[in-house]
Design an enzyme around this catalytic site. Structure first.
Site, PDB file in Angstrom:
ATOM      1  N   SER A   1     -10.993  -0.719  -0.954  1.00  0.00           N
ATOM      2  CA  SER A   1      -9.722  -0.692  -0.222  1.00  0.00           C
ATOM      3  C   SER A   1      -9.923  -1.072   1.236  1.00  0.00           C
ATOM      4  O   SER A   1      -8.978  -1.525   1.897  1.00  0.00           O
ATOM      5  CB  SER A   1      -9.103   0.710  -0.297  1.00  0.00           C
ATOM      6  OG  SER A   1      -8.588   0.970  -1.572  1.00  0.00           O
TER       7      SER A   1
ATOM      8  N   ASP B   1       0.841  -1.192   0.000  1.00  0.00           N
ATOM      9  CA  ASP B   1       0.000   0.000   0.000  1.00  0.00           C
ATOM     10  C   ASP B   1       0.879   1.246   0.000  1.00  0.00           C
ATOM     11  O   ASP B   1       1.966   1.220  -0.588  1.00  0.00           O
ATOM     12  CB  ASP B   1      -0.938  -0.037   1.219  1.00  0.00           C
ATOM     13  CG  ASP B   1      -2.282   0.608   0.935  1.00  0.00           C
ATOM     14  OD1 ASP B   1      -2.325   1.849   0.904  1.00  0.00           O
ATOM     15  OD2 ASP B   1      -3.275  -0.113   0.746  1.00  0.00           O
TER      16      ASP B   1
ATOM     17  N   HIS C   1      -3.688   6.173   3.535  1.00  0.00           N
ATOM     18  CA  HIS C   1      -4.440   5.003   3.089  1.00  0.00           C
ATOM     19  C   HIS C   1      -3.900   3.704   3.689  1.00  0.00           C
ATOM     20  O   HIS C   1      -4.641   2.878   4.231  1.00  0.00           O
ATOM     21  CB  HIS C   1      -4.392   4.962   1.565  1.00  0.00           C
ATOM     22  CG  HIS C   1      -5.248   3.925   0.920  1.00  0.00           C
ATOM     23  ND1 HIS C   1      -4.815   2.645   0.648  1.00  0.00           N
ATOM     24  CD2 HIS C   1      -6.522   3.984   0.464  1.00  0.00           C
ATOM     25  CE1 HIS C   1      -5.783   1.964   0.064  1.00  0.00           C
ATOM     26  NE2 HIS C   1      -6.831   2.754  -0.071  1.00  0.00           N
TER      27      HIS C   1
END
Length: 1289
Positions: free
Chosen positions: A451, A43, A266
């Site tokens: 996600s 990620d 994220h």
């Protein structure tokens, strides 16, 4: 009463676990919480200091390794120094004090430098920049600016009549005005490029250590000393203002430092969903609080967190090296096909090493076939996850007033994939409120998307594997996937395209694993091909339904790590299968006997009787000995039956009175009529009170092109009884899906009407490449549906130049780029150079590889754009449309890297071209005509043409006129733009085609009135002049006596020859070692040059619009311009010599005191009469050795007058801020201590071409004025603008 609600908040709803049975499973098996399992998070990186990410539930380190696979955090530390007196000199020039606590047996330190802002995510960078401006810049700048304005106003008040100012007063006002202007400019163009940190790496005898000088003053004692993260588990905070946590890794014997940060929030959020552990608040735990994590940053900070091929391959190598159990990848793009170098690596990790890979399906719904890569890959072991929202999530996370039904989010990507596979394997909660990095200054944040659903499943995989390991239950990626699919819950709102096999159910999946652990197919994947292509069956276009379709299905079993699998297992493998399909429109055999080889069978799909719409079924294969365990493999079958729109309905589909609940989706599959090129979509709400949000989404699929190739997406807000009309492009004779979806968070039901109408003007050449040298280009357009008005328009917006590499280098890469076992990756670096003549927006692209990432046969195509000072300006990768940058005039270098483990493949592209697309200052249009004859003579242009159904008309496009072609363009370069044919506004905005114009050779301008007044020279005269010019060219090249003798010989023969005097002046001024002793001669030679030119006549000629003699002689004009340049150059050199001479006189006066009588010596040797011919001749002046220091006297006032006279005269010929006059202008300003004027000049020069020598002078001038905030801003970012080397890939 309020006290009754203190403990009533459903914290468990912030990170949902009940929906998938995780809470129940962990209550039943608390020790199966991920212990013993390693989950790799591919990620944007994980913040090791974020809440819940320090320890596992059993006290071990949560994050066991942190790497930046993108390369964005790399620092070159190959420069080696040794300490002197306890200090080393950093790359920035700072003195770095070595702490006494450091132990370095070798005494050698590797040093490098890093721009602090390169480590920051975009949001953090913006926060820190804002903070620095608010607290460090504005308070100082505003006060200084106010004071400068006050001083200027006071001067103007004292001198109300500006026409009466003396020369000195005019200069003083010019200085005050310059200070105000400079301060205004600095505020307007304020740019904070961030701090630059020295980096120090050394070996302490046990391991490599690194420190980053975040003090910015060399105080290493105050900086964290870290070791490689995997060895030490150490991390630190960069500064207390940014709160950015980082770790380090050190490679290549200390020559490469990798600084690991996060490129966005994220990755931390994803990791927290998967495995966060809160010992005091267990309801906030992630899915697998006992699992350990490996943080692998694949999101490149240089690309706005975009993943790269290089990062993905490095990540897979790290997964293999660390023997990770599960991969979570909440990243992905849309691939044009399944396959490619990166996907081959993913296959290897899963199918050879047995890693379970979980990936997000994407957020590109609501249309079908919008699943991204990697879930579209050719492997049954990648678990693609869709996003589900439950009623509890809606209430707790989104605070909705009304209860909603559990459903797939509106935006979750849907299957099937382009090759017919389902794409979405299962679904899981797609939202959570959990930890984010500390630099966000938030403890937790709501994020939603697939996600978020992917780490939910990867955490669940961790829980399942933890249980298997604890009980010694054998498993494989394939047995885990089959368990998950066969036990998934089909909720009331289930559909296969958005939720796959259903909602994940952990406890039932575990029971399935336990019950079937000994089955023969446990370690088997069944590779399925339909008509020799991997995937399922996907029928979408009308030609698929004319007759029943017979499709051959081939199934082949493969063991995990098949090449090394036990041959006895392969020999003994035998399964008898029952083939089942529930639908009536598909016929399949009932039985299949499988040994360890490929078997084929055929199915017949007869969709003729199906209604228009989407139809889905599965061809399932059951083990006849144990059918209760569910299918051992399935073949997804999707049939999209389009409806036809005919002339009977005026080529329009109209639907009324459609009830739309929150989250409802209406799909219309239509075979686009022949001749249609755009569709008009209208939607109208009947609700008189409420607004509502709708998604209008349309997709047409094309072979080997991603779903985004022909996609239309629009989010619209309809007010009460509101309506909206939109248009989208379509391609005829293909099935298109038109999707109208109501946003899932809306409340109440509403009724809508909608219609889809088709129109078109179809050209016989959809995308045009016109060769300018070919002359007139013909296109034919036809209207096949309705009467249309045609008004063709060509608009060219970009210029494209094609570059070939100036250099290529093919090398084996470092230790991070070796795939186990021993597979070396090579890197091909290609260098390209180009020049921008004026500011414009530029997009570099590599046409051979662009728009390919996962499916590319190479590992990425990262390019970096540098200016002439090696400053990184911009970075781009696979998708050029995302990467445009505005460039100033100047020279630039693009460095492109392509990687692969096969050197031979890289050798094939060593001369690969690069395109540099520049946006034109204003768009260009081509003239269009309805008749060839009119086009030939440039007559009447194309007016609106009305085409009835079935009619066609030709269009004639003429080349660009020569006057519209830039003189900088060359033949073979081209212009790009668009052509439209419709007059209708909706058609003009949606029905657009690409247009490429190949530039022909640019015509050379010639003079039609060339004068021949000069007398033709004889060969002897030409030889004499050429010999003279050759000798002159050597005067500035020779040194010392040789140059002097040559000059004396030539000047005696031709004392007034200006080029000869210029060469001497160039020699004297350019001889830095002896320039100070040559100042008087520089002045003398300058006077000689100026005396040869009639300045009054030249100024008159330059100021006249026409030649005073009435001639139109280009040679005469060129001679005037040449004389002008000579005067400018001479005045500049003479003025600078006078300034330096004044300093010399001042020094002598200070050394000798007042003992010299300044009245005894004439100032003629230093001043000029006007500006020329005032220096006394050396043979009668009493001077010796060309008037050196022995003849100089303290005549300061006359020198000052001479300097000011030159300044005034120079302005008659050139702007004093021009680069040609700049050297003297700067000297003149500094001579008067006018630092504001000097700064104004230097800032202008920096805009034209940034030079570090000029910037150093700027910093010094800021300090002279006391503008310390300006000098600090420039000093702290100096090495950002002038780095010692190009940035690493």
């Amino acid at each position: 009463m309020a006290a009754d609600f203190v403990d009533d908040f459903p914290i468990w709803g912030l990170l949902p676990k009940r929906e998938t049975g995780v809470s129940a499973f962990l209550s039943k098996y608390p020790e199966y919480d991920g212990r013993g399992v390693i989950i790799a998070i591919l990620d944007s990186g994980i913040d090791p200091g974020a809440p819940g990410l320090q320890k596992t539930s059993h006290g071990e380190a949560k994050i066991i390794d942190m790497v930046d696979a993108s390369g964005a955090g790399d620092v070159k530390t190959s420069t080696i120094v040794e300490a002197k007196d306890g200090e080393i000199d950093g790359i920035t020039g700072r003195k770095l004090k070595i702490p006494d606590s450091w132990h370095n047996p070798s005494g050698k330190y590797h040093i490098g430098v890093k721009n602090g802002y390169e480590l920051y995510p975009k949001v953090l960078k913006e926060r820190i920049q804002s903070d620095w401006k608010e607290n460090s810049w504005d308070p100082n700048h505003k006060l200084i600016q106010a004071e400068a304005i006050r001083c200027l106003q006071e001067f103007d008040n004292k001198h109300p009549d500006s026409s009466q100012l003396t020369a000195e007063e005019r200069l003083e006002r010019e200085e005050l005005d310059a200070r105000v202007e400079v301060l205004t400019t600095l505020e307007k163009k304020y740019k904070n490029d961030g701090p630059v940190y020295d980096c120090v790496v050394f070996h302490d005898g046990d391991m490599w250590r690194a420190a980053i000088d975040t003090s910015e003053v060399g105080d290493l004692e105050s900086c964290a000393l870290l070791g490689t993260y995997r060895e030490t588990l150490q991390f630190a905070t960069l500064t207390q203002k940014d709160m950015l946590n980082y770790a380090v890794n050190i490679y290549d014997e200390g020559n490469l430092l990798e600084i690991v940060t996060t490129s966005s929030s994220h990755g931390t959020h994803v990791a927290s969903i998967s495995a966060a552990y809160f010992p005091d608040q267990p309801d906030k735990n992630g899915i697998a609080p006992g699992a350990q994590l490996v943080s692998i940053c694949i999101g490149d900070n240089r690309l706005g967190t975009m993943e790269t091929g290089a990062a993905l391959v490095r990540a897979m190598a790290k997964v293999i090296q660390l023997k990770c159990d599960v991969i979570n990848m909440s990243y992905g793009e849309h691939g044009h096909w399944s396959g490619g170098r990166v996907m081959d690596m993913v296959h290897e990790v899963v199918n050879k090493y047995g890693v379970i890979m979980v990936s997000s399906a994407g957020n590109n719904g609501p249309c079908l076939s919008t699943v991204g890569t990697p879930p579209t890959m050719q492997s049954l072991s990648v678990i693609g996850v869709g996003a589900y929202v439950s009623p509890d999530m809606a209430a707790v996370e989104y605070s909705l007033c009304e209860k909603v039904l559990g459903m797939g989010y509106t935006w979750t990507s849907r299957g099937p994939t382009l090759n017919g596979d389902l794409g979405v394997c299962i679904s899981a909660p797609g939202g959570a409120i959990t930890s984010v990095p500390n630099w966000t200054l938030r403890g937790a944040q709501l994020m939603n998307g697939t996600s978020m659903s992917s780490p939910h499943v990867s955490g669940a995989m961790g829980v399942l594997l933890s249980a298997c390991k604890a009980r010694n239950i054998p498993y494989s990626p394939y047995s885990i996937r089959r368990a998950v699919e066969n036990t998934a819950l089909k909720v009331d709102s289930w559909d296969a395209f958005s939720m796959g096999y259903g909602l994940l159910q952990v406890e039932k999946a575990f029971d399935h694993i336990v019950d079937n652990a000994g089955n023969i197919e446990r370690d088997i994947r069944f590779h399925v091909e339909c008509n020799n292509k991997y995937g399922g069956i996907y029928l979408r276009n009308s030609h698929d339904f004319r007759t029943p379709k017979v499709i051959q299905i081939t199934v082949e079993p493969f063991f995990l790590d098949d090449q090394n699998a036990d041959p006895h297992q392969k020999i003994s493998f035998q399964m008898n299968l029952r083939i089942v399909c529930d639908c009536t429109w598909l016929m399949a055999p009932t039985h299949l006997s499988m040994a360890y080889s490929a078997r084929s069978f055929s199915v017949k799909v007869d969709a003729r009787g199906l209604s228009p719409g989407a139809h889905f079924t599965l061809v399932r294969a059951y083990d006849v000995q144990n059918p209760q365990k569910g299918p051992v493999f399935s073949v997804p079958v999707t049939v999209i039956k389009p409806q036809k729109i005919t002339e009977n309905t005026d080529w329009e589909l109209a639907v009324t009175g459609v009830m739309m609940k929150p989250g409802a989706i209406v799909r219309e599959f239509i075979e686009i009529p022949r001749g249609a090129t755009w569709a008009v979509i209208k939607i109208k709400s009947h609700n008189q009170e409420r607004s509502s949000t709708f998604i209008l989404h349309s997709i047409q699929l094309q072979p080997q092109m991603s779903c985004t190739g022909q996609e239309f997406f629009k989010r619209v807000q309809l007010g009460p009884q509101g309506e909206m009309t939109l248009a989208c492009p379509v391609k005829d004779n293909r099935t298109s899906e038109f999707c109208i979806a109501r946003w899932w968070t809306n409340s109440h039901d509403i009724v809508i009407d909608y219609s889809i109408a088709f129109r078109g003007l179809k050209p016989n050449q959809p995308n045009i490449t016109m060769i300018g040298a070919d002359g007139i280009h013909r296109v034919e357009i036809a209207s096949l549906l309705k009467q249309e008005e045609a008004l063709p328009v060509v608009c060219l917006k970009h210029h494209v130049q094609v570059l070939r590499p100036t250099e290529n280098k093919l090398v084996p890469l470092g230790c991070r780029d070796i795939i186990p076992k021993g597979r070396q990756i090579y890197g091909l670096q290609l260098n390209y150079t180009f020049t921008i003549m004026k500011q414009c927006e530029v997009t570099p692209s590599c046409p051979l590889l662009c728009d390919l990432l996962y499916e590319s046969e190479y590992e990425g195509q990262l390019w970096m754009l540098f200016d002439s000072n090696k400053q990184l300006i911009y970075t781009g990768d696979a998708y050029p449309s995302k990467y445009s940058v505005k460039l100033e005039k100047g020279d630039y270098t693009v460095k492109l890297q392509v990687r692969h483990e096969q050197r031979s493949l890289l050798e094939k592209i060593t001369d690969m071209p690069l395109l540099v697309q520049s946006k034109l200052p204003s768009s260009l249009s081509l003239d269009i005509y309805a008749d060839h004859s009119e086009a030939l003579i440039g007559g009447k242009k194309f007016c609106t043409a009305i085409l009835k159904p079935g009619a066609a008309c030709p269009v004639f496009i003429t080349p660009l006129p020569s006057e519209k072609l830039s003189k900088c363009w060359t033949a073979g370069q081209y212009l790009t733009g668009t052509i439209t044919y419709a007059k209708d506004d909706l058609g003009k905005k949606s029905d657009i085609y690409s247009f490429k114009y190949i530039i022909p050779e640019i015509p050379k301008k010639t003079s039609l009135n060339k004068a021949h007044t000069e007398k033709e020279k004889t060969p002897e005269e030409m030889f004499t002049e050429a010999l003279r010019d050759l000798k002159i060219s050597w005067i500035s090249k020779l040194k010392g006596k040789c140059s002097d003798d040559l000059y004396e010989d030539m000047i005696s023969k031709d004392p007034g020859h200006v080029p000869l005097l210029q060469a001497r002046l160039q020699y004297l001024d350019g001889n830095k070692a002896e320039r100070q002793s040559n100042l008087q001669e520089i002045i003398k030679v300058g006077d000689s040059i100026l005396s040869q030119i009639d300045i009054t006549e030249l100024l008159a000629a330059l100021g006249a619009k026409k030649d005073p003699l009435g001639n139109n002689n280009n040679n005469h004009k060129m001679s005037q311009e040449k004389h002008k340049l000579v005067i400018i150059d001479t005045l500049v050199k003479k003025g600078m010599a006078l300034c330096d001479l004044k300093e010399d006189i001042t020094d002598q006066c200070e050394s000798k005191g007042a003992g010299l009588d300044t009245e005894k010596t004439s100032s003629k040797s230093l001043s000029t009469q006007g500006i020329v011919n005032s220096t006394q001749q050396s043979d009668g002046s009493g001077e010796s050795e060309n008037g050196k220091k022995s003849s100089m006297v303290c005549s300061s006032s006359s020198v000052v007058k001479d300097i000011n006279k030159i300044y005034i005269e120079l302005q008659k010929f050139v702007d004093v801020s021009d680069s040609k006059a700049a050297p003297f202008t700067e000297k003149h300003a500094l001579f008067h201590n006018h630092y504001g004027r000097a700064i104004k000049l230097l800032l202008k020069l920096q805009e034209e071409k940034a030079l570090q020598t000029v910037e150093k002078r700027l910093i010094e001038l800021f300090q002279n004025l006391g503008w310390n905030h300006c000098s600090q801003l420039y000093e702290r970012s100096f090495f950002v603008r002038y780095p010692p080397d190009y940035r690493l890939f």
